[in-house]
Design a protein around this motif. Structure first.
Motif, PDB file in Angstrom:
ATOM      1  N   LEU A 174       0.825  -1.205   0.000  1.00 61.76           N
ATOM      2  CA  LEU A 174       0.000   0.000   0.000  1.00 61.76           C
ATOM      3  C   LEU A 174       0.861   1.258   0.000  1.00 61.76           C
ATOM      4  CD1 LEU A 174      -2.822  -1.096   2.454  1.00 61.76           C
ATOM      5  CD2 LEU A 174      -2.965  -0.849  -0.035  1.00 61.76           C
ATOM      6  N   PHE A 188      -4.188   5.211   7.131  1.00 59.13           N
ATOM      7  CA  PHE A 188      -4.866   4.165   6.361  1.00 59.13           C
ATOM      8  C   PHE A 188      -4.904   2.882   7.189  1.00 59.13           C
ATOM      9  CE2 PHE A 188      -3.363   7.072   3.135  1.00 59.13           C
ATOM     10  CZ  PHE A 188      -4.410   7.123   2.234  1.00 59.13           C
ATOM     11  N   HIS A 246      -5.891  -1.116   6.788  1.00 61.35           N
ATOM     12  CA  HIS A 246      -6.188  -2.160   5.803  1.00 61.35           C
ATOM     13  C   HIS A 246      -6.642  -3.463   6.441  1.00 61.35           C
ATOM     14  CE1 HIS A 246      -4.613  -5.949   4.069  1.00 61.35           C
ATOM     15  NE2 HIS A 246      -5.318  -5.559   3.026  1.00 61.35           N
ATOM     16  N   VAL A 250      -9.038   0.613   3.972  1.00 64.29           N
ATOM     17  CA  VAL A 250      -8.627   0.031   2.694  1.00 64.29           C
ATOM     18  C   VAL A 250      -9.007  -1.445   2.752  1.00 64.29           C
ATOM     19  CG1 VAL A 250      -6.743  -0.363   1.086  1.00 64.29           C
ATOM     20  CG2 VAL A 250      -6.680   1.632   2.614  1.00 64.29           C
ATOM     21  N   PHE A 257     -10.009   3.422  -2.742  1.00 68.46           N
ATOM     22  CA  PHE A 257      -8.670   3.669  -2.221  1.00 68.46           C
ATOM     23  C   PHE A 257      -8.050   4.896  -2.889  1.00 68.46           C
ATOM     24  CE2 PHE A 257      -4.065   2.743  -2.990  1.00 68.46           C
ATOM     25  CZ  PHE A 257      -3.608   2.967  -1.695  1.00 68.46           C
TER      26      PHE A 257
END
Length: 229
Positions: free
Chosen positions: A32, A89, A91, A122, A219
């Motif tokens: 990412l 972020f 995930h 995400v 995203f």
């Protein structure tokens, strides 16, 4: 964007800006990071990954969610002691078809908001590997002498690929793979993900997917919201 979103400055001026990426594994967070920089070159040098705490919110029992979100928020606050954290972020793989990722995203983002630390969820469907089908040339470039470009889903919706990791392992095998070559053939492993993401960045493909993905589109929109000087 946090419980401690203040304007403290160091003696030498403004604190350096930073983007933090939390996830299920180091391979995921490193991947990412590469994609974020591929989408936003001005974030190069600002994106940092965190191995702990893991993002384990989407399937958590309601009573466990606040504590899990708080662990991430606490880790962000530690970073704020020395940096201006401009974006976070979080995930987790969806482990289901799109658009199921939207519900998981809402749960993660609501939990982080409640913890006082807004974050961008995400949630790739089925797994992060589903995204790699959008860039078959980048995948093949990781092992150009042995892998075929997994172009089976060009123009299609990769959010509908079940067990994307296993599918990718099958699809990189050359169609004419002869028995004498199979002995030493090394198929895709999770540890290859960061290298694929790096190729996506180096080849300038992050904004040129060859297939569709609602979770990737989400995203991209999240990355666009990161405000840096």
């Amino acid at each position: 964007m946090s419980r401690k979103n203040d304007s403290r400055q160091t003696a030498k001026g403004k604190r350096p800006q930073q983007v933090l990426v939390f996830g299920e594994s180091e391979n995921d967070t490193k991947s990412l990071k590469e994609l974020i920089v591929a989408l936003r070159g001005n974030l190069a040098g600002k994106v940092q990954t965190r191995r702990e705490p893991l993002v384990l919110i989407k399937n958590a029992r309601p009573e466990d969610v606040p504590e899990r979100a708080k662990r991430i928020a606490d880790a962000v606050d530690i970073g704020r002691a020395t940096h201006d954290i401009v974006c976070v972020f979080a995930h987790e793989d969806c482990d289901d078809f799109e658009p199921k990722h939207e519900g998981a995203c809402r749960k993660i983002e609501e939990a982080m908001n409640q913890a006082g630390c807004p974050a961008h969820a995400v949630v790739p469907a089925w797994e992060l590997e589903a995204w790699w089908f959008m860039w078959p040339a980048a995948v093949q470039a990781v092992r150009p002498k042995s892998w075929r470009a997994p172009d089976d889903y060009v123009g299609k919706d990769v959010g509908r690929i079940k067990d994307a990791k296993e599918q990718l392992q099958k699809r990189v095998v050359p169609k004419d793979n002869k028995p004498d070559k199979r002995k030493n053939f090394q198929t895709y492993q999770e540890s290859d993900s960061p290298a694929i993401a790096q190729k996506v960045r180096e080849m300038g493909l992050a904004r040129k997917p060859a297939a569709k993905s609602g979770s990737y589109t989400r995203f991209v929109a999240s990355v666009e919201q990161c405000e840096v000087e």
